[in-house]
Design a protein around this motif. Sequence first.
Motif, PDB file in Angstrom:
ATOM      1  N   VAL A  11       0.847  -1.197   0.000  1.00  0.00           N
ATOM      2  CA  VAL A  11       0.000   0.000   0.000  1.00  0.00           C
ATOM      3  C   VAL A  11       0.884   1.249   0.000  1.00  0.00           C
ATOM      4  N   GLU A  12       0.752   2.072  -1.055  1.00  0.00           N
ATOM      5  CA  GLU A  12       1.521   3.319  -1.192  1.00  0.00           C
ATOM      6  C   GLU A  12       3.029   3.072  -1.107  1.00  0.00           C
ATOM      7  N   THR A  13       3.487   1.944  -1.628  1.00  0.00           N
ATOM      8  CA  THR A  13       4.907   1.624  -1.580  1.00  0.00           C
ATOM      9  C   THR A  13       5.733   2.576  -2.437  1.00  0.00           C
ATOM     10  N   LEU A  14       6.957   2.820  -2.002  1.00  0.00           N
ATOM     11  CA  LEU A  14       7.908   3.621  -2.774  1.00  0.00           C
ATOM     12  C   LEU A  14       8.911   2.730  -3.510  1.00  0.00           C
ATOM     13  N   ASP A  15       8.765   1.425  -3.362  1.00  0.00           N
ATOM     14  CA  ASP A  15       9.734   0.484  -3.922  1.00  0.00           C
ATOM     15  C   ASP A  15       9.198  -0.094  -5.234  1.00  0.00           C
ATOM     16  N   CYS A  16       9.688   0.430  -6.353  1.00  0.00           N
ATOM     17  CA  CYS A  16       9.296  -0.044  -7.687  1.00  0.00           C
ATOM     18  C   CYS A  16       7.775  -0.140  -7.844  1.00  0.00           C
ATOM     19  N   PRO A  17       7.037   0.959  -7.642  1.00  0.00           N
ATOM     20  CA  PRO A  17       5.569   0.888  -7.733  1.00  0.00           C
ATOM     21  C   PRO A  17       5.062   0.485  -9.114  1.00  0.00           C
ATOM     22  N   GLU A  18       5.894   0.635 -10.145  1.00  0.00           N
ATOM     23  CA  GLU A  18       5.474   0.252 -11.493  1.00  0.00           C
ATOM     24  C   GLU A  18       5.192  -1.241 -11.621  1.00  0.00           C
ATOM     25  N   VAL A  61      16.056 -10.279   0.697  1.00  0.00           N
ATOM     26  CA  VAL A  61      15.192 -10.438  -0.468  1.00  0.00           C
ATOM     27  C   VAL A  61      14.076  -9.397  -0.452  1.00  0.00           C
ATOM     28  N   TYR A  62      13.542  -9.124   0.743  1.00  0.00           N
ATOM     29  CA  TYR A  62      12.445  -8.157   0.825  1.00  0.00           C
ATOM     30  C   TYR A  62      12.273  -7.692   2.264  1.00  0.00           C
ATOM     31  N   ILE A  63      12.002  -6.411   2.431  1.00  0.00           N
ATOM     32  CA  ILE A  63      11.494  -5.878   3.684  1.00  0.00           C
ATOM     33  C   ILE A  63      10.389  -4.910   3.325  1.00  0.00           C
ATOM     34  N   GLY A  64       9.251  -5.046   3.967  1.00  0.00           N
ATOM     35  CA  GLY A  64       8.127  -4.159   3.689  1.00  0.00           C
ATOM     36  C   GLY A  64       7.232  -4.037   4.901  1.00  0.00           C
ATOM     37  N   LEU A  65       6.710  -2.829   5.113  1.00  0.00           N
ATOM     38  CA  LEU A  65       5.843  -2.546   6.248  1.00  0.00           C
ATOM     39  C   LEU A  65       4.560  -1.895   5.762  1.00  0.00           C
ATOM     40  N   SER A  66       3.461  -2.244   6.387  1.00  0.00           N
ATOM     41  CA  SER A  66       2.193  -1.595   6.062  1.00  0.00           C
ATOM     42  C   SER A  66       2.173  -0.191   6.669  1.00  0.00           C
ATOM     43  N   PRO A  67       1.221   0.647   6.266  1.00  0.00           N
ATOM     44  CA  PRO A  67       1.123   1.980   6.862  1.00  0.00           C
ATOM     45  C   PRO A  67       1.024   1.977   8.384  1.00  0.00           C
ATOM     46  N   ARG A  88       4.692   2.167   9.551  1.00  0.00           N
ATOM     47  CA  ARG A  88       5.581   3.206   9.035  1.00  0.00           C
ATOM     48  C   ARG A  88       5.565   4.440   9.944  1.00  0.00           C
ATOM     49  N   GLY A  89       6.675   5.184   9.896  1.00  0.00           N
ATOM     50  CA  GLY A  89       6.761   6.410  10.678  1.00  0.00           C
ATOM     51  C   GLY A  89       6.959   6.178  12.162  1.00  0.00           C
ATOM     52  N   ARG A  90       7.292   4.974  12.552  1.00  0.00           N
ATOM     53  CA  ARG A  90       7.459   4.635  13.976  1.00  0.00           C
ATOM     54  C   ARG A  90       8.892   4.196  14.291  1.00  0.00           C
ATOM     55  N   ARG A  91       9.795   4.347  13.323  1.00  0.00           N
ATOM     56  CA  ARG A  91      11.178   3.880  13.437  1.00  0.00           C
ATOM     57  C   ARG A  91      11.255   2.372  13.678  1.00  0.00           C
ATOM     58  N   PRO A 113      13.390   6.905   2.102  1.00  0.00           N
ATOM     59  CA  PRO A 113      13.388   6.386   3.481  1.00  0.00           C
ATOM     60  C   PRO A 113      14.189   5.092   3.623  1.00  0.00           C
ATOM     61  N   ALA A 114      14.054   4.190   2.659  1.00  0.00           N
ATOM     62  CA  ALA A 114      14.823   2.946   2.718  1.00  0.00           C
ATOM     63  C   ALA A 114      16.313   3.218   2.549  1.00  0.00           C
TER      64      ALA A 114
END
Length: 335
Positions: free
Chosen positions: A209-216, A268-274, A277-280, A312-313
């Motif tokens: 959701v709203e990822t900045l990592d290769c959204p295409e 391979v992957y790290i991802g967090l939902s909203p 995020r913003g919580r360090r 951010p990453a």
Amino acid sequence: MRRGWPPVTAAENIEGTGAERVDAVRLPEKLRRAGAARLVATDQSDPRAATERFIASAGDHGIDLGLMWGVVDRSTRVREVVLVVPGAGATAMMFCSKPDRRAGRDDGHAARVAAIRGACAGIADAAPSRVRVMQCLPEPHEVWAHRACDAAGMTTIGRLDYLRRPFKRADAENDPGAPPDDVTVRSADEIRPEALDSTLITALERSYVETLDCPELSGMRTTDDILASHRGTGVYDPALWSIAYVNGEPEGCLLLTRCPEFSTVELVYIGLSPKLRGRRFGQWFMSHGLAQAAMHAPRHDVTCAVDARNLPAQRLYERLGFTRFAERCPFVQAV
């Protein structure tokens, strides 16, 4: 999205230049050696030996020389060629022949475009259940490949930075402390096997959701295919896969894998939902992952690839001591 290019032949009027019509074909067996030579021999001091080594080792690396598309002139010389190597998770990597510098100039653009188009169209028939997304990863200076991929209709997704962090003995003893009160973290080997995939898929999808990592790349593959791709990288070890829960719901994951042939552990992957995020929490999660890597794969450096636009990453990796060692410019095509 388009299923793929029609079985065309061409590069007619590429970039409005009025270029000659060029036919791309799947190389028959009698031309595979010539295709292999065109792929590997242009910058080798001993082209024949380089070709023989490539052919001899192809099977060991999962390479099927029957998956080459190229442009052949009337004398059966292979002008340009593309090799397709299917991978896990319905993806395939394309490798394009380089300009032949021995000719003194690069006049192969139209043929290169035709070979890429031919491969994207042909792979749907050659491996219909195995490939949904074609990829090509030229280096930034390989402008000839950028031009060809773009002219063939592939989508560019910016730049990938490849990062490395040296192994640190202290990582195994580094305690990042407890996560936030509403967060729990479990490794994949602690989850019932019948529930693992659905849990991971939920965590992955929420992290997109709203990822900045290769959204295409969004929507090009199913999440099941993406999970298979992650699991097919390196040597899968569920002890190195961590899932973060918020109030009992999977909201993020961190997936590491050992790559013994390179003496590395790949993130391979790290991802967090909203919700995370913003919580360090990302820094806590990465510190937790680095400690796991140091315990399960000691003396291995940690590597990863990150979208250069994902600031951010990038900042997180910099704080943790990662440095860039390579760059690639990804192009993708749904087929």
